[in-house]
Design a protein around this motif. Sequence first.
Motif, PDB file in Angstrom:
ATOM      1  N   LEU A 195       0.964  -1.811  -0.061  1.00 39.68           N
ATOM      2  CA  LEU A 195       0.295  -0.005   0.329  1.00 39.68           C
ATOM      3  C   LEU A 195       0.576   1.161  -0.220  1.00 39.68           C
ATOM      4  CD1 LEU A 195      -2.455  -0.755   3.149  1.00 39.68           C
ATOM      5  CD2 LEU A 195      -2.602  -0.856  -0.118  1.00 39.68           C
ATOM      6  N   VAL A 196       0.325   2.200  -0.505  1.00 43.13           N
ATOM      7  CA  VAL A 196       1.048   3.764  -0.959  1.00 43.13           C
ATOM      8  C   VAL A 196       0.407   4.949  -1.007  1.00 43.13           C
ATOM      9  CG1 VAL A 196       2.629   4.782  -2.586  1.00 43.13           C
ATOM     10  CG2 VAL A 196       3.253   2.315  -2.531  1.00 43.13           C
ATOM     11  N   VAL A 197       0.943   5.518  -0.413  1.00 43.37           N
ATOM     12  CA  VAL A 197       0.292   6.353  -0.204  1.00 43.37           C
ATOM     13  C   VAL A 197       0.534   8.121  -1.168  1.00 43.37           C
ATOM     14  CG1 VAL A 197      -0.737   8.908   1.817  1.00 43.37           C
ATOM     15  CG2 VAL A 197      -1.020   6.506   2.155  1.00 43.37           C
ATOM     16  N   ARG A 246     -11.842  14.953  -0.866  1.00 45.56           N
ATOM     17  CA  ARG A 246     -11.779  15.586   0.119  1.00 45.56           C
ATOM     18  C   ARG A 246     -10.580  16.123   0.768  1.00 45.56           C
ATOM     19  NH1 ARG A 246     -16.914  14.596   3.945  1.00 45.56           N
ATOM     20  NH2 ARG A 246     -16.150  16.652   4.593  1.00 45.56           N
ATOM     21  N   THR A 247      -9.738  15.535   1.459  1.00 50.13           N
ATOM     22  CA  THR A 247      -8.383  15.240   1.375  1.00 50.13           C
ATOM     23  C   THR A 247      -6.845  15.770   1.242  1.00 50.13           C
ATOM     24  OG1 THR A 247      -7.867  12.705   2.049  1.00 50.13           O
ATOM     25  CG2 THR A 247      -8.871  13.505   3.728  1.00 50.13           C
ATOM     26  N   ASP A 248      -7.603  15.491  -0.886  1.00 55.53           N
ATOM     27  CA  ASP A 248      -6.347  15.392  -1.934  1.00 55.53           C
ATOM     28  C   ASP A 248      -5.421  13.896  -1.166  1.00 55.53           C
ATOM     29  OD1 ASP A 248      -4.776  16.151  -3.865  1.00 55.53           O
ATOM     30  OD2 ASP A 248      -3.626  17.245  -2.478  1.00 55.53           O
ATOM     31  N   LEU A 249      -5.971  13.004  -0.713  1.00 56.38           N
ATOM     32  CA  LEU A 249      -4.812  11.799  -0.570  1.00 56.38           C
ATOM     33  C   LEU A 249      -5.697  10.834  -1.551  1.00 56.38           C
ATOM     34  CD1 LEU A 249      -4.970  11.872   3.331  1.00 56.38           C
ATOM     35  CD2 LEU A 249      -3.103  12.553   1.389  1.00 56.38           C
ATOM     36  N   ALA A 250      -4.473  10.284  -1.899  1.00 58.75           N
ATOM     37  CA  ALA A 250      -4.654   8.564  -2.320  1.00 58.75           C
ATOM     38  C   ALA A 250      -4.444   6.967  -2.634  1.00 58.75           C
ATOM     39  CB  ALA A 250      -4.488   8.682  -4.207  1.00 58.75           C
ATOM     40  N   GLY A 295       3.558  13.898   7.672  1.00 61.53           N
ATOM     41  CA  GLY A 295       2.587  14.737   7.048  1.00 61.53           C
ATOM     42  C   GLY A 295       2.987  14.137   5.846  1.00 61.53           C
ATOM     43  N   ILE A 296       2.105  14.211   4.397  1.00 62.68           N
ATOM     44  CA  ILE A 296       2.259  13.876   3.132  1.00 62.68           C
ATOM     45  C   ILE A 296       2.808  15.711   2.742  1.00 62.68           C
ATOM     46  CG2 ILE A 296       1.405  13.351   1.226  1.00 62.68           C
ATOM     47  CD1 ILE A 296       2.255  10.998   3.048  1.00 62.68           C
ATOM     48  N   MET A 303      -4.050  13.267  10.091  1.00 61.19           N
ATOM     49  CA  MET A 303      -5.976  12.726   9.069  1.00 61.19           C
ATOM     50  C   MET A 303      -5.174  11.199   8.213  1.00 61.19           C
ATOM     51  SD  MET A 303      -8.773  14.092   7.715  1.00 61.19           S
ATOM     52  CE  MET A 303      -8.739  15.447   8.176  1.00 61.19           C
ATOM     53  N   VAL A 304      -4.004  11.316   7.164  1.00 62.14           N
ATOM     54  CA  VAL A 304      -4.166  10.337   6.463  1.00 62.14           C
ATOM     55  C   VAL A 304      -4.166   8.398   6.779  1.00 62.14           C
ATOM     56  CG1 VAL A 304      -1.986   9.053   5.357  1.00 62.14           C
ATOM     57  CG2 VAL A 304      -1.459  11.393   5.828  1.00 62.14           C
TER      58      VAL A 304
END
Length: 474
Positions: free
Chosen positions: A109-111, A143-147, A233-234, A256-257
């Motif tokens: 898994l990669v964020v 919404r969080t700009d994450l994938a 953080g990302i 949040m991540v």
Amino acid sequence: MPTRLRAAALSAAVSAALALPLLLAGPSSRAEERQVPMAKSDVVLSFAPVVKRVAPAVVNVYASRVEKRPRNSLLDDPIFRQFFGGHDRPGNPTAQSLGSGVIVDDAGLVVTNYHVIEGMTDVRVAMADKHEYPADIVLRDERTDLAVLRLKGARNLPVMDLGDSDALEVGDIVLAVGDPFGVGQTVTQGIVSGLARSQIGKSAYQYFVQTDAAINPGNSGGALVDMKGRLVGINSAIYSQSGGSVGIGFAIPVNMVKSVIVAAKAGADRVRRPWLGASLQGITRDMGEALGLDRPAGVLVSDFVDGSPAEAGGLKRGDVITAVDGAPVDDPDAFGYRIATKPLGGSVDLTLRRGTQTEHAVLKLVAAPETPARDPVTLNNDSPFSGATVVNYSPAVADDLQLNGVRQGVVVTAVGDNSNAAMTGIQKGDVILGLGRAKVTTTRQFEKATGTHQDFWHVTIDRGGQVIDSELGG
């Protein structure tokens, strides 16, 4: 004292005074000369041990998609092609995106950032040791700009430990690791310049860690780490007028991540977060004085949905929420972050200012209900709305799209490029309340109502809380 003795004493005092700096400086003035360190133990300070720990878990993300464009039917005619030199048009162009990512699970898994893979169909990930893997996009959280990506065929990968972004303090040293401009993995060093920064980047949750570590294009999705090698953080955005780093970078807090990672591990394709079911306002200086607050901080409860957790928890219109589980909240962005990072199924304690009294309310952490079901419909007709995708309004849809004050209608979730809807000005997030003199209640009713030809369409739309009545040509 005889003259000879006084002279001897004075000479001894002068000699001692001259010798004192030499004694303080060491046995020889040569000790002050700088020398090249002969061993690692001679190096006073180095971030190399931290970098060695975290660098293998930071990857490069390459995303692309083929842009499909209509083919001219005349190119099927061999005489036409011969007239133009026998050359067909070049193939469809390819859109590309470059970013960084962080491995958070040894199963692959990669964020990364949502905007790195937004609209992309083909994703590849390059490891620090140059190994490459194809990847599937398993979760997109706009919404969080994450994938979250899952590497195909990868096992026993290096994983970065997760830290606690709430433990960060302004002045803490941090490192940013990523692939700026595609030149290769790069590490920059800085400090935490600020916390709870808002009105930055593409995230709906405006609560960022600010750093002066250099962050440039391509760093998006990379890691911000502390001095123990933990992800805090990302990296997501920079403030720049030139496109390059000016020492103002922003990262999505790791707390949040974590909620995104938990959802991905559970096999979910989207993140479900706690629902308040209330409309909130920030406190201005004038409002603070009117409410008797010593400073303009907190969030004002202006309205709530019947049957919502806010109502069940005993909140009232006019309450000012000042803390969540003891953590102060100064504005709606801070409150949204505090609630969004809590897991479903539990509860939180809200500290309230009600009149002149301090009260507490317990809020149950449940997801917004999907009632009625979304039932998405993409319109394909001759109406001005053709090309728009609409879903039924529900508390879950309202929560996803941050719709306030709306209770009915159908919600536009997508608008096709070059479609009638796009040319008409229909936008994602529009809530269509009425068509003609009739209320819009469901997607199927709206689809049927737009299936007939009309010269003019009277439509009522809620856009960002503003109700617009408009006449559209047929």
